[in-house]
Design a protein around this motif. Structure first.
Motif, short mmCIF file in Angstrom:
data_model
loop_
_atom_site.label_atom_id
_atom_site.label_comp_id
_atom_site.label_asym_id
_atom_site.label_seq_id
_atom_site.Cartn_x
_atom_site.Cartn_y
_atom_site.Cartn_z
N ASP A 68 4.18 -5.99 -0.03
CA ASP A 68 3.74 -6.74 1.15
C ASP A 68 3.79 -5.86 2.40
O ASP A 68 2.92 -5.94 3.27
CB ASP A 68 4.62 -7.98 1.36
CG ASP A 68 4.31 -9.09 0.38
OD1 ASP A 68 3.23 -9.05 -0.26
OD2 ASP A 68 5.16 -10.01 0.26
N GLY A 69 4.82 -5.02 2.49
CA GLY A 69 4.92 -4.10 3.63
C GLY A 69 3.77 -3.11 3.66
O GLY A 69 3.19 -2.83 4.71
N LEU A 70 3.42 -2.58 2.49
CA LEU A 70 2.29 -1.64 2.40
C LEU A 70 0.98 -2.34 2.75
O LEU A 70 0.13 -1.78 3.44
CB LEU A 70 2.22 -1.03 1.00
CG LEU A 70 3.34 -0.06 0.64
CD1 LEU A 70 3.30 0.27 -0.85
CD2 LEU A 70 3.26 1.19 1.49
N TRP A 71 0.83 -3.57 2.27
CA TRP A 71 -0.38 -4.33 2.58
C TRP A 71 -0.48 -4.61 4.07
O TRP A 71 -1.54 -4.46 4.69
CB TRP A 71 -0.41 -5.64 1.78
CG TRP A 71 -1.59 -6.49 2.10
CD1 TRP A 71 -1.59 -7.70 2.73
CD2 TRP A 71 -2.96 -6.21 1.79
NE1 TRP A 71 -2.87 -8.17 2.84
CE2 TRP A 71 -3.74 -7.27 2.27
CE3 TRP A 71 -3.60 -5.14 1.16
CZ2 TRP A 71 -5.12 -7.32 2.15
CZ3 TRP A 71 -4.98 -5.19 1.04
CH2 TRP A 71 -5.72 -6.26 1.52
N LEU A 72 0.63 -4.98 4.68
CA LEU A 72 0.65 -5.23 6.12
C LEU A 72 0.36 -3.94 6.88
O LEU A 72 -0.40 -3.95 7.88
CB LEU A 72 2.00 -5.82 6.55
CG LEU A 72 2.15 -6.14 8.03
CD1 LEU A 72 1.07 -7.09 8.51
CD2 LEU A 72 3.54 -6.71 8.30
#
Length: 141
Positions: free
Chosen positions: A47-51
């Motif tokens: 999720d952090g990478l996607w954000l």
């Protein structure tokens, strides 16, 4: 046998694309880890990478968003770095396509210059011969 000038520039441009993409991945990785650590709403590294990706690309789908002031401030940094690096990668890629045309144009220009220099040499040689002929045919006082 050395590398031609155009080939060297193309190699440098290709290396620039590679460095830009590596830098882009590094910024996205740091951004993803940063969001994962800073923002309590980001539960996984994915999720952090996607954000980080949606923030750097300024897409902002809204499925994952920064929820604290610290993560919003961090997102400003990710946006600025993302825009800079993605622009650099795009420019490096464009340089590869433009370089081929520039190299061909430079080769044609060099050929034209050499042709003009040879014509000037011929003119100078003819003028020298003419001056020499005038010196030998005119009476000396």
């Amino acid at each position: 046998m050395g590398i031609k000038r155009g080939d060297k520039k193309l190699h440098i441009a290709r290396r620039g694309v590679l460095y830009s993409l590596v830098l882009c991945c590094l910024i996205l990785l740091i951004g993803g880890v940063g969001f994962w650590v800073i923002d309590p709403g980001v539960h996984t590294l994915a999720d952090g990478l996607w954000l980080a990706f949606t923030t750097a690309a300024t897409v902002g789908y809204g499925d994952v968003v920064p929820s604290t002031h610290a993560s919003r401030g961090f997102s400003v940094v990710v946006v600025l770095l993302g825009l800079a690096v993605l622009s650099l990668a795009t420019a490096s890629l464009a340089a590869i396509f433009v370089e081929k045309d520039v190299a061909q144009e430079e080769d044609l220009l060099a050929q034209d210059l050499l042709r003009e220099i040879n014509l000037l040499r011929d003119d100078i040689r003819a003028l020298r011969d003419e001056v020499q002929c005038l010196r030998t045919s005119s009476p000396q006082p």
